[in-house]
Design an enzyme around this catalytic site. Structure first.
Site, short mmCIF file in Angstrom:
data_model
loop_
_atom_site.label_atom_id
_atom_site.label_comp_id
_atom_site.label_asym_id
_atom_site.label_seq_id
_atom_site.Cartn_x
_atom_site.Cartn_y
_atom_site.Cartn_z
N HIS A 12 0.88 -1.19 0.00
CA HIS A 12 0.00 0.00 0.00
C HIS A 12 0.91 1.23 0.00
O HIS A 12 1.45 1.63 1.03
CB HIS A 12 -0.90 0.01 1.26
CG HIS A 12 -1.86 1.16 1.29
ND1 HIS A 12 -3.18 1.01 1.61
CD2 HIS A 12 -1.68 2.49 1.06
CE1 HIS A 12 -3.79 2.20 1.58
NE2 HIS A 12 -2.88 3.11 1.25
N HIS A 14 1.68 5.30 -1.69
CA HIS A 14 1.31 6.48 -2.47
C HIS A 14 2.58 7.07 -3.08
O HIS A 14 3.46 7.51 -2.34
CB HIS A 14 0.64 7.53 -1.58
CG HIS A 14 -0.64 7.04 -0.98
ND1 HIS A 14 -1.85 7.18 -1.61
CD2 HIS A 14 -0.88 6.37 0.18
CE1 HIS A 14 -2.81 6.62 -0.85
NE2 HIS A 14 -2.25 6.12 0.23
N LYS A 95 -8.96 -0.28 -5.91
CA LYS A 95 -9.04 0.36 -4.59
C LYS A 95 -10.35 1.12 -4.45
O LYS A 95 -10.64 2.02 -5.24
CB LYS A 95 -7.85 1.32 -4.44
CG LYS A 95 -7.86 2.14 -3.16
CD LYS A 95 -7.58 1.30 -1.94
CE LYS A 95 -7.73 2.07 -0.63
NZ LYS A 95 -6.67 3.04 -0.36
N HIS A 134 -10.49 1.21 1.64
CA HIS A 134 -10.22 2.13 2.75
C HIS A 134 -11.48 2.10 3.60
O HIS A 134 -12.48 2.75 3.27
CB HIS A 134 -9.95 3.55 2.21
CG HIS A 134 -9.62 4.53 3.30
ND1 HIS A 134 -8.44 5.22 3.37
CD2 HIS A 134 -10.32 4.92 4.40
CE1 HIS A 134 -8.41 5.99 4.44
NE2 HIS A 134 -9.56 5.82 5.10
N HIS A 168 -4.76 -0.76 5.68
CA HIS A 168 -4.22 -0.08 6.87
C HIS A 168 -5.13 -0.19 8.08
O HIS A 168 -5.62 0.81 8.59
CB HIS A 168 -3.87 1.39 6.56
CG HIS A 168 -4.89 2.14 5.73
ND1 HIS A 168 -6.24 2.16 6.03
CD2 HIS A 168 -4.74 2.89 4.61
CE1 HIS A 168 -6.86 2.90 5.13
NE2 HIS A 168 -5.98 3.34 4.27
N ASP A 240 1.41 2.49 3.54
CA ASP A 240 0.56 3.68 3.41
C ASP A 240 1.42 4.94 3.52
O ASP A 240 0.97 5.97 4.02
CB ASP A 240 -0.60 3.69 4.42
CG ASP A 240 -1.64 4.75 4.07
OD1 ASP A 240 -1.68 5.20 2.92
OD2 ASP A 240 -2.40 5.15 4.98
#
Ligand code: NCD
Ligand code: ZN
Length: 336
Positions: A12, A14, A95, A134, A168, A240
């Site tokens: 995960h 970004h 996602k 999420h 997460h 994350d």
């Protein structure tokens, strides 16, 4: 003593775009073999064209590092079977964000009625495309994840062949839900294994530890540590790591996201060793569990660490990492 970690994966991550991508992508690509890349760009990644061009930009940004970006698409409830069949080989999962719940999620889902989601989720299930979620409601901030658990459970029972990854996770309730459904899995970050809400807001406010979902209670952290340290096969590492420029973090409207990718392996090693877990379990948590859950075979990369103080840099360009300027116990001494 040297510790060798084989083929670490960050499930995960970004990486953003443009200058920020150029800053952060090489940092992950150096110490990880691959990562699952989040699609919450502006605009979000919802077409094959956008996905493939983002992948090209990532590959450009990582330079000479051996690193596989596992791409994801931003969930929309109108994706057709034909569209998904065509894009299947280019993605590792899709996602799903509840609309407006976190950074760049405005185009997410605002109605969790199963019938609204059914056709896309059935197509994903038939095509064996995992669904990453999420999981937060729009309720009171400390209860958001707990309030989402019934939705995870309804999705898991309604689509028993769909692999669902609870992203997460931060609570004991999520750990318990995970254990009730064979098709639920989870990622866990390093920051949620190390901190509680006290570290974020118990003393002087630390914007660099503010993220969604917010870090919770001691008993929640203990439940996360238990499944991570025992290398429960339902959980895997997902940092994350979510970079924002310094001005967006040190602001009256602080953006959510903790930047951890350059220190994640060092901190994980310290956590597993200090808690008398084993390097075998760490190996499962940072690699083998993810390989099994996602059926992937990334190229091998061996990271060697040693107990040797590492001073976390003040910043990486304009991004402030977790534990900036502090000394952590382990250092990476070799990458092969
Ligand atoms: C993430 C981001 O900045 O993109 N922020 C965060 O606090 N984790 C989005 C997300 O994963 O929620
Ligand atoms: Zn994220």
């Amino acid at each position: 003593m040297q510790i060798k970690l084989d083929t670490p994966l960050d499930m995960h991550l970004h990486l953003r775009d443009e200058d920020m991508l150029k800053t952060v992508a090489p940092l992950s690509a150096k110490s990880f073999s691959g990562a699952l890349i989040m699609p919450n760009l502006v605009p979000p990644v919802t077409t094959k064209e956008a996905l493939l061009s983002y992948k090209d930009r990532i590959i450009d940004a990582i330079g000479d590092n051996e690193f596989t970006p596992y791409m994801t698409l931003f969930f929309k409830n109108n994706y057709s079977y034909e569209f998904l069949e065509d894009i299947k080989d280019d993605i590792i999962g899709i996602k799903l964000y509840p609309a407006g719940i976190t950074t760049n999620s405005d185009g997410g889902v605002d109605n969790f009625d199963i019938e609204t989601l059914r056709s896309t989720l059935e197509a994903m299930s038939r095509l064996d495309i995992p669904l990453c979620i999420h999981g937060e409601s729009d309720g009171f901030v400390m209860d958001r994840e707990k309030e989402f658990v019934p939705i995870y459970e309804e999705l898991a029972s309604s689509f028993p062949n769909l692999k669902i990854i609870m992203e997460h996770i931060t609570t004991k309730d999520s750990v318990e839900a995970l254990e009730r459904h064979s098709n639920l899995y989870a990622t866990i970050t390093i920051h949620h294994l190390l901190i509680t809400l006290d570290d974020v807001a118990g003393g002087m406010l630390n914007p660099h530890l503010f993220c969604k979902p917010i870090a919770k209670r001691y008993e929640d952290r203990e439940a996360l540590q238990r499944v991570a340290l025992e290398a429960n096969p339902k959980v895997m590492f997902g940092s994350d790591s979510a970079p924002h420029p310094q001005h967006a973090k040190e602001s009256s409207h602080c953006s959510a996201g903790v930047f951890t990718s350059p220190i994640a392996l060092q901190l994980l090693t310290q956590l597993f060793i200090d808690n008398n877990s084993s390097i075998e379990n760490l190996q499962k948590f940072i690699s083998s569990n993810a390989k099994d859950i996602y059926n992937i075979s990334p190229k091998s990369k061996v990271i060697t660490l040693e107990k040797k103080p590492f001073i976390v840099p003040n910043s990486y360009d304009n991004v402030i990492p977790m534990y900036a300027s502090q000394t952590i116990d382990y250092s990476i001494i070799g990458i092969k």
